[in-house]
Design a protein around this motif. Structure first.
Motif, short mmCIF file in Angstrom:
data_model
loop_
_atom_site.label_atom_id
_atom_site.label_comp_id
_atom_site.label_asym_id
_atom_site.label_seq_id
_atom_site.Cartn_x
_atom_site.Cartn_y
_atom_site.Cartn_z
N LEU A 158 14.50 -4.78 44.84
CA LEU A 158 13.99 -4.96 46.22
C LEU A 158 13.80 -3.61 46.90
CD1 LEU A 158 16.17 -7.91 47.61
CD2 LEU A 158 13.97 -8.02 46.44
N GLU A 159 14.59 -2.61 46.43
CA GLU A 159 14.56 -1.30 47.12
C GLU A 159 13.56 -0.33 46.47
OE1 GLU A 159 16.79 -3.50 49.13
OE2 GLU A 159 15.96 -1.60 49.84
N GLU A 160 12.91 -0.76 45.39
CA GLU A 160 12.00 0.15 44.66
C GLU A 160 10.78 0.48 45.53
OE1 GLU A 160 12.40 1.76 41.72
OE2 GLU A 160 10.57 2.77 42.44
N ARG A 161 10.53 1.78 45.68
CA ARG A 161 9.41 2.20 46.53
C ARG A 161 8.32 2.91 45.75
NH1 ARG A 161 11.54 -0.71 49.07
NH2 ARG A 161 12.48 -0.71 51.15
N ARG A 162 8.62 3.34 44.50
CA ARG A 162 7.63 4.13 43.75
C ARG A 162 7.09 3.38 42.54
NH1 ARG A 162 9.27 8.34 41.33
NH2 ARG A 162 11.49 7.79 41.37
N ALA A 163 7.96 2.82 41.74
CA ALA A 163 7.50 2.17 40.50
C ALA A 163 6.82 0.84 40.83
CB ALA A 163 8.68 1.94 39.57
N CYS A 164 5.84 0.48 40.00
CA CYS A 164 5.14 -0.81 40.18
C CYS A 164 5.79 -1.91 39.37
CB CYS A 164 3.70 -0.68 39.68
SG CYS A 164 2.72 0.48 40.59
N VAL A 165 6.49 -1.49 38.29
CA VAL A 165 7.10 -2.45 37.38
C VAL A 165 8.51 -1.95 37.06
CG1 VAL A 165 6.89 -3.69 35.18
CG2 VAL A 165 4.84 -2.77 36.28
N VAL A 166 9.49 -2.82 37.19
CA VAL A 166 10.87 -2.42 36.86
C VAL A 166 11.56 -3.52 36.05
CG1 VAL A 166 11.17 -0.93 38.89
CG2 VAL A 166 11.82 -3.37 39.00
N ALA A 167 12.61 -3.08 35.36
CA ALA A 167 13.54 -4.04 34.75
C ALA A 167 14.60 -4.27 35.82
CB ALA A 167 14.17 -3.43 33.50
N PHE A 182 7.53 -4.62 45.12
CA PHE A 182 6.79 -4.77 46.38
C PHE A 182 5.62 -3.78 46.48
CE2 PHE A 182 9.02 -8.14 48.10
CZ PHE A 182 10.38 -7.94 48.15
N PRO A 183 5.81 -2.50 46.08
CA PRO A 183 4.63 -1.61 46.13
C PRO A 183 3.43 -2.18 45.38
CG PRO A 183 6.60 -0.31 45.76
CD PRO A 183 7.02 -1.74 45.68
N ALA A 184 3.68 -2.78 44.23
CA ALA A 184 2.56 -3.35 43.44
C ALA A 184 2.02 -4.61 44.11
CB ALA A 184 3.03 -3.67 42.03
N LEU A 185 2.90 -5.50 44.53
CA LEU A 185 2.45 -6.76 45.14
C LEU A 185 1.71 -6.50 46.45
CD1 LEU A 185 5.57 -9.02 44.53
CD2 LEU A 185 3.47 -8.91 43.17
N CYS A 186 2.19 -5.51 47.20
CA CYS A 186 1.58 -5.25 48.53
C CYS A 186 0.31 -4.40 48.42
CB CYS A 186 2.60 -4.60 49.46
SG CYS A 186 3.97 -5.71 49.84
N ALA A 187 0.00 -3.95 47.20
CA ALA A 187 -1.26 -3.21 46.99
C ALA A 187 -2.39 -4.18 46.62
CB ALA A 187 -1.08 -2.18 45.88
N ALA A 188 -2.05 -5.43 46.35
CA ALA A 188 -3.05 -6.40 45.85
C ALA A 188 -4.10 -6.69 46.91
CB ALA A 188 -2.37 -7.69 45.44
N ARG A 189 -5.30 -7.00 46.45
CA ARG A 189 -6.37 -7.34 47.41
C ARG A 189 -6.15 -8.76 47.95
NH1 ARG A 189 -9.50 -3.16 46.56
NH2 ARG A 189 -9.71 -2.31 44.45
N ARG A 190 -5.60 -9.62 47.09
CA ARG A 190 -5.39 -10.99 47.54
C ARG A 190 -4.17 -11.56 46.83
NH1 ARG A 190 -10.36 -15.23 48.25
NH2 ARG A 190 -9.26 -16.91 49.33
#
Ligand code: 6PG
Length: 246
Positions: A158-167, A182-190
């Motif tokens: 939940l605290e990851e701010r840089r990586a798009c994918v984590v274990a 969240f960085p990856a999900l919040c970058a999505a267009r939809r």
């Protein structure tokens, strides 16, 4: 944006139509569509609809398919999101298998595997203005605790701010998961949350109450707010039942 449908079929149909429309526009412009599939049981109806009624309406070779998360199990395990999606959709349509990216969450080195998956994601998906790969479409579900993908309450991811994918270690399940962050999900267009069934009514009401009081910490799903894109909550009446306007 919240959309309430009479039943789960209405939710699946709206999501399928979203993908069909996206692929139609992208194909006309010679572009691919990048999508991240959700795990869990809810999306099965959508995937089966895509593989049947929509199979002939979509140019499957235009799709690049990722996953939002995966369990730490082999791809043929009953709990595998990849297996569920393959049985319901991926093995039934003419995808370009080079453009199908399974999350290897059963890898012996989950941290390295997550980094490798991120490299593929960054290589195949153009980044948005914030430098994160901007998937065209992300489908998600929510759990009774408000988790989405494998972003569970109280876990490190939940605290990851840089990586798009984590274990992500999930103590409440006693296992690892691999997940978009969240960085990856919040970058999505939809982003489309697919939420159906009376069993979801409580968490839907709790999330809507938390959101209206500005509490975005308690339930991870509320933190999926695309910076440039849009998020839609696709609910059937049973899941929307107790919430306002359900
Ligand atoms: C997973 C999913 C998870 C799922 C929710 C809802 O791997 O399980 O990514 O986030 O979407 O737990 O699951 P159901 O659709 O089965 O209710």
């Amino acid at each position: 944006m919240r959309r309430v449908f009479d039943d789960a079929d209405g939710v699946a149909r709206y999501a399928a139509e979203t993908l069909r429309g996206m692929v139609e526009s992208a194909s006309a412009a010679g572009r691919r569509v990048t999508v991240a599939l959700s795990g869990g049981s809810t999306p099965r109806r959508l995937y089966e609809l895509l593989a049947s009624e929509y199979a002939g309406q979509i140019d499957w070779t235009a799709l690049e398919v990722f996953f939002g998360d995966e369990r730490a199990v082999p791809s043929d395990h009953p709990d595998s999101n990849f297996r569920m999606a393959s049985e319901a959709l991926l093995d039934r349509v003419p995808l370009d298998r080079e453009r199908l990216h399974r999350m290897p969450a059963d890898s012996g080195d989950p941290v390295a595997a997550a980094a490798a998956y991120e490299s593929v994601l960054r290589e195949r998906v153009a980044s948005g203005p914030d430098g994160f790969p901007a998937l065209d479409l992300v489908w998600l579900g929510i759990g009774d605790d408000g988790h989405t993908a494998s972003l569970f309450p109280g876990t490190e991811a939940l605290e990851e701010r840089r990586a798009c994918v984590v274990a992500n270690e999930v103590p409440q399940l006693g296992t690892w998961r691999m997940t978009l962050t969240f960085p990856a999900l919040c970058a999505a267009r939809r982003v489309q949350f697919l939420v159906t069934g009376a069993s979801k009514a409580r968490i839907v009401e709790a999330i809507e109450r938390a959101r209206s009081s500005g509490d975005l910490e308690r339930y991870p799903a509320t933190r999926v707010v695309p910076r440039e894109g849009e998020v839609e909550w696709l609910l059937d009446r049973a899941a929307a039942g107790k919430a306002r306007g359900g």
